[in-house]
Design a protein around this motif. Sequence first.
Motif, mmCIF file in Angstrom:
data_model
loop_
_atom_site.group_PDB
_atom_site.id
_atom_site.type_symbol
_atom_site.label_atom_id
_atom_site.label_comp_id
_atom_site.label_asym_id
_atom_site.label_seq_id
_atom_site.Cartn_x
_atom_site.Cartn_y
_atom_site.Cartn_z
ATOM 1 N N ARG A 99 15.746 1.011 7.380
ATOM 2 C CA ARG A 99 16.686 0.001 7.872
ATOM 3 C C ARG A 99 16.057 -0.946 8.893
ATOM 4 O O ARG A 99 16.636 -1.989 9.204
ATOM 5 C CB ARG A 99 17.890 0.670 8.549
ATOM 6 N N GLU A 100 14.906 -0.539 9.422
ATOM 7 C CA GLU A 100 14.316 -1.324 10.507
ATOM 8 C C GLU A 100 14.054 -2.759 10.082
ATOM 9 O O GLU A 100 13.587 -3.026 8.989
ATOM 10 C CB GLU A 100 13.019 -0.665 10.976
ATOM 11 N N ASN A 101 14.387 -3.689 10.987
ATOM 12 C CA ASN A 101 14.234 -5.133 10.743
ATOM 13 C C ASN A 101 15.089 -5.620 9.580
ATOM 14 O O ASN A 101 14.690 -6.505 8.826
ATOM 15 C CB ASN A 101 12.766 -5.486 10.476
ATOM 16 N N GLN A 105 20.142 -2.366 10.444
ATOM 17 C CA GLN A 105 19.375 -1.594 11.423
ATOM 18 C C GLN A 105 20.266 -0.791 12.378
ATOM 19 O O GLN A 105 19.991 0.367 12.660
ATOM 20 C CB GLN A 105 18.462 -2.524 12.228
#
Length: 339
Positions: A99-101, A105
């Motif tokens: 999910r990062e960026n 997120q």
Amino acid sequence: MNEVIKLTDENNNIHKSLIDSFDSEPGYYYQVIRSMLTPGHETELIYWLKSFGLIPNTQICNNAKVNEDCNKVMEWIPVKTIDYYQWKCKNCCEKKSIRENSVFQDVRCNFKNSIRILLGWCKGYDVDTMANILGVKKQTVKVMYSVVAATARKHLKSNQTNKKIGGPGVIVIIDTYPEGCTNSARPIQANRPILCIAEVKNIPPTYWFEALNRHNRNNQDQIQAIKDHVLKVIKDVVLPGSILVTRQDSTFCSYFDFQSLRHLYPTVVSVEGLERHNSENQNIFPNLEVIWKLALNVCEEAQFFGYDQVPNFLISQMWHSRFGSEAFEMLLNRLTDMQ
């Protein structure tokens, strides 16, 4: 990251009925998304999100700045979480969430419900209703709505002329709810006052809505701050050369306030000035009521939302008004710009 609300057995049928009804949305959502939301298709949905660009296709280890051996694309590995996968560095084994960026997120629910929240925003569902349908916390919906509204707002205020209001020679009428918009019979208090801008070129008109702060009528500093905000919004969303029409006695956007904008909008006309041209064959006032009818409906509906939810609701209404049946697909494409 765990699912946040567990439903009792006796409520499962009701919950399933709500989900089934929500998932019946026609168009792009039904044709492309719905089949991936059924049980057993979780990984298919995640791979689609990755290929579409709603979650990153690649990630670099956070340790790459201090260790050049980590400066390589991380590998995609299966894990026993609601995300099913995560990124892992081949060198140091550092891990990253998929999910990062991405728009997801800080959203604490599975990807199926995350996608449903995006559709709910496009349809104008309030936070409480959306949380109830999905069985997630209200804060989860709020977080997603805020991210989506910011993306949509940025797109609507972009420099592309087909996104903004007005243009050379185009009439743009400006007023505020609940004070104006031919709204003299309605109460003067509202949960949140709203700036209403209408482009009189096509039927129905194109609108811009902007939530304004509450104020004390006797506090001139508060009133002036709102006036300054209104002028800034007009410069941001109304194209130069537009013909501005407003009331002389408006508290926040009067004919006299707009004189400072004549370098951008040389023609500023008062509603009272238009009314002087009334005749037996033409009455300006009923025309204004028709123009503001839809805007009044939106402003009145907005008053049922919590104070902090009004701006997101107004953006969703403008988004759906601009893009209609393509609103959801257009939103997905704009969210990929975050990557």
